[in-house]
Design an enzyme around this catalytic site. Structure first.
Site, PDB file in Angstrom:
ATOM      1  N   ARG A 150      12.129   5.923 -31.143  1.00 47.58           N
ATOM      2  CA  ARG A 150      11.725   7.070 -31.983  1.00 47.58           C
ATOM      3  C   ARG A 150      12.940   7.698 -32.643  1.00 47.58           C
ATOM      4  O   ARG A 150      12.892   8.129 -33.795  1.00 47.58           O
ATOM      5  CB  ARG A 150      11.014   8.118 -31.113  1.00 47.58           C
ATOM      6  CG  ARG A 150       9.610   7.713 -30.720  1.00 47.58           C
ATOM      7  CD  ARG A 150       9.075   8.587 -29.604  1.00 47.58           C
ATOM      8  NE  ARG A 150       9.066   9.989 -29.938  1.00 47.58           N
ATOM      9  CZ  ARG A 150       9.163  10.989 -29.050  1.00 47.58           C
ATOM     10  NH1 ARG A 150       9.274  10.730 -27.763  1.00 47.58           N
ATOM     11  NH2 ARG A 150       9.138  12.235 -29.444  1.00 47.58           N
ATOM     12  N   ASP A 179       9.020   5.445 -21.446  1.00 45.59           N
ATOM     13  CA  ASP A 179       9.435   6.580 -22.287  1.00 45.59           C
ATOM     14  C   ASP A 179      10.875   6.398 -22.732  1.00 45.59           C
ATOM     15  O   ASP A 179      11.221   6.668 -23.879  1.00 45.59           O
ATOM     16  CB  ASP A 179       9.271   7.906 -21.527  1.00 45.59           C
ATOM     17  CG  ASP A 179       9.922   9.035 -22.307  1.00 45.59           C
ATOM     18  OD1 ASP A 179       9.464   9.301 -23.432  1.00 45.59           O
ATOM     19  OD2 ASP A 179      10.904   9.632 -21.828  1.00 45.59           O
ATOM     20  N   LYS A 216       7.379  12.040 -17.660  1.00 42.71           N
ATOM     21  CA  LYS A 216       8.472  12.184 -16.687  1.00 42.71           C
ATOM     22  C   LYS A 216       8.107  13.205 -15.619  1.00 42.71           C
ATOM     23  O   LYS A 216       8.453  13.057 -14.449  1.00 42.71           O
ATOM     24  CB  LYS A 216       9.764  12.584 -17.405  1.00 42.71           C
ATOM     25  CG  LYS A 216      10.362  11.405 -18.181  1.00 42.71           C
ATOM     26  CD  LYS A 216      11.504  11.808 -19.077  1.00 42.71           C
ATOM     27  CE  LYS A 216      11.056  12.591 -20.270  1.00 42.71           C
ATOM     28  NZ  LYS A 216      11.811  12.516 -21.477  1.00 42.71           N
ATOM     29  N   HIS A 236      10.015  22.618 -16.505  1.00 46.44           N
ATOM     30  CA  HIS A 236      10.687  21.796 -17.515  1.00 46.44           C
ATOM     31  C   HIS A 236      10.942  22.629 -18.763  1.00 46.44           C
ATOM     32  O   HIS A 236      10.081  23.387 -19.198  1.00 46.44           O
ATOM     33  CB  HIS A 236       9.814  20.591 -17.895  1.00 46.44           C
ATOM     34  CG  HIS A 236      10.454  19.719 -18.919  1.00 46.44           C
ATOM     35  ND1 HIS A 236      11.383  18.754 -18.591  1.00 46.44           N
ATOM     36  CD2 HIS A 236      10.346  19.690 -20.272  1.00 46.44           C
ATOM     37  CE1 HIS A 236      11.802  18.166 -19.697  1.00 46.44           C
ATOM     38  NE2 HIS A 236      11.191  18.711 -20.728  1.00 46.44           N
ATOM     39  N   SER A 243       5.891  12.171 -23.876  1.00 45.38           N
ATOM     40  CA  SER A 243       7.222  11.843 -23.360  1.00 45.38           C
ATOM     41  C   SER A 243       7.599  12.809 -22.231  1.00 45.38           C
ATOM     42  O   SER A 243       8.000  12.396 -21.129  1.00 45.38           O
ATOM     43  CB  SER A 243       8.226  11.926 -24.524  1.00 45.38           C
ATOM     44  OG  SER A 243       9.541  11.981 -24.075  1.00 45.38           O
TER      45      SER A 243
HETATM   46  N1  URA Z   1      12.167  15.901 -24.689  1.00 46.80           N
HETATM   47  C1  URA Z   1      11.648  14.742 -24.213  1.00 46.80           C
HETATM   48  O1  URA Z   1      11.800  14.418 -23.039  1.00 46.80           O
HETATM   49  N2  URA Z   1      10.952  13.966 -25.062  1.00 46.80           N
HETATM   50  C2  URA Z   1      10.752  14.285 -26.355  1.00 46.80           C
HETATM   51  O2  URA Z   1      10.111  13.541 -27.064  1.00 46.80           O
HETATM   52  C3  URA Z   1      11.306  15.496 -26.829  1.00 46.80           C
HETATM   53  C4  URA Z   1      12.002  16.289 -25.959  1.00 46.80           C
END
Ligand code: URA
Length: 444
Positions: free
Chosen positions: A168, A161, A187, A82, A183
């Site tokens: 946010r 999320d 995922k 990621h 967050s």
């Molecule tokens: N990428 C994400 O998936 N979440 C965040 O909060 C910041 C970057």
């Protein structure tokens, strides 16, 4: 339990229990907790932080708020990757076929871009015919048959999320380490991998502007992984200028193909090869020296490029693109930008280049905007390069001629040209695992 008490406890610096966090996530997802109370809690977390246990509990609750992909039908150790996001970041397109060519299965779910950073799925969709919307069965079967599949995230992946991120975004609470870490990791955990390599970007084009901030974010995510039983490591890499020389979807596919042919720009090749080697190391393929060698072999013997072609074919795309990049097409309008002075490129405001590319059509201003797959920017000069007055520094590509003026103005603001040659920065800045932080560069 009352949401009011949970907000007050965090406001006063208390540690929330698993049950309190569950009450919040469940209630917010089903709609019994309103946005104003969720916003108040997010701001309290932003100001007071979270302990490692709280952060992990929040992550796992968000991961479990939707579908969790079961990758167990695929044999072998599944390593995911990621990136925290950057401009020109096409690393996934390069590392996925390399790692698969080295015998490690790649079952990757990727996202779309929003704002100034691009998304892997948008890039892949610039390949004629390529399908990213696959059933779970097809996704698993592709990996079983050819060792690789990259598909779009299912809409039900970590929905808590998705809802919280949108909140946010409008309540000035994005930039909080526990909230970013939970967050991202929610995922990743829901995507089902056994191990994770994080590419944490640092610099003017990234969320984290300094090495210390990036190390703090990396340590938090590595710790979440450890507590959740998913070995996680982080490579901290430079994003003070765009990665490679091409920004925009089809343009980035072209550059990824060149890199898979061993002809990529040095920065992109260095970072991609390092991340791929870390993935092989986590999959148990040997020490880093051996894994780096494996990665180079997969590129130089052509097996990684063949894997890319096999993936494209299997997902309905035209695999001839690996031999003829012209199949990807070219934007109707292009415009060279020439330098109005001689000197050195002292720095590049990477965010502005991302925005210029978005204005040209390569990215989305809102989540429903249409993408122009052929739009983007080719950079002929990057930080440190010498430039003469009148020399071309970049070329804009778009299907909408009216956008060229605004993009040119952003691009000119992005380039800082002076008489001073800047110091070179390291591309790989640090490595973080659960026992160690190794810095390869001084403070930046
Ligand atoms: N990428 C994400 O998936 N979440 C965040 O909060 C910041 C970057």
């Amino acid at each position: 339990m009352r949401m009011y008490d949970i907000i007050a406890k965090k406001r006063d610096g208390g540690e929330l229990s698993y049950e309190e966090l569950k009450f919040f996530i469940d209630g917010y997802c089903e709609g019994s907790i309103p946005d104003y109370q969720a916003s108040a809690l997010l701001m309290a977390i932003y100001l007071k932080g979270m302990s490692p246990k709280e952060t992990t509990d929040l992550t796992v609750l968000m991961a479990n708020s939707g579908e969790c992909i079961d990758l167990s039908p695929i044999k072998g150790i599944k390593v995911d990757k990621h990136s925290t996001g950057g401009v020109g970041d096409k690393v996934t397109l390069i590392i996925a076929p390399i790692v698969a060519a080295c015998g490690v299965p790649v079952a990757k779910m990727s996202g779309r871009g929003l704002g100034h950073t691009g998304g892997t799925i948008d890039k892949l969709e610039s390949i004629p015919g390529f399908r990213t919307s696959l059933s779970r069965e097809e996704f698993i079967s592709n990996v079983q048959q050819i060792g690789i599949c990259i598909a779009g995230q299912t809409s039900n992946l970590a929905p808590a999320d998705k809802k919280l991120y949108a909140l946010r975004d409008v309540t000035a609470t994005v930039n909080s380490i526990p909230l970013i870490a939970s967050s991202i990791m929610s995922k990743k955990i829901a995507s089902g991998a056994n191990k994770i390599v994080l590419d944490v970007k640092t610099g003017s084009g990234a969320f984290m502007k300094t090495l210390d901030e990036s190390i703090a974010l990396s340590k938090t995510m590595v710790e979440i992984g450890k507590r959740a039983g998913i070995e996680t490591v982080a490579v901290i890499t430079d994003m003070d200028m765009p990665l490679g020389n091409m920004i925009g979807n089809a343009l980035e596919v072209k550059e990824a193909l060149n890199t898979l042919k061993g002809r990529g720009p040095r920065d992109l090749e260095t970072i991609s090869f390092e991340i791929a080697a870390r993935m092989l190391e986590l999959a148990g393929k040997g020490d880093m020296e051996h894994c780096r060698e494996e990665v180079r072999n997969a590129v130089y013997d052509g097996s990684a490029l063949k894997k890319f072609a096999a993936m494209v074919r299997r997902q309905g795309g035209d695999s001839e693109i690996v031999n003829d990049e012209n199949i990807l097409g070219k934007a109707e309008f292009t415009q060279d930008i020439v330098s109005d002075r001689s000197g050195y490129i002292e720095s590049i405001k990477t965010n502005l280049l991302g925005t210029a590319s978005m204005v040209l059509g390569a990215g989305r201003e809102t989540k429903d905007s249409e993408i122009d797959h052929l739009a983007g920017i080719v950079l002929h000069k990057k930080t440190g390069a010498k430039v003469e007055r009148g020399e071309v520094i970049a070329t804009l590509h778009t299907s909408n001629e009216e956008k060229l003026k605004e993009a040119e103005s952003l691009l000119r603001d992005a380039y800082v040209i002076s008489n001073r040659r800047p110091d070179t920065r390291s591309l790989i800045l640090a490595f973080v695992n659960s026992t160690d932080v190794r810095k390869y560069a001084d403070e930046i």
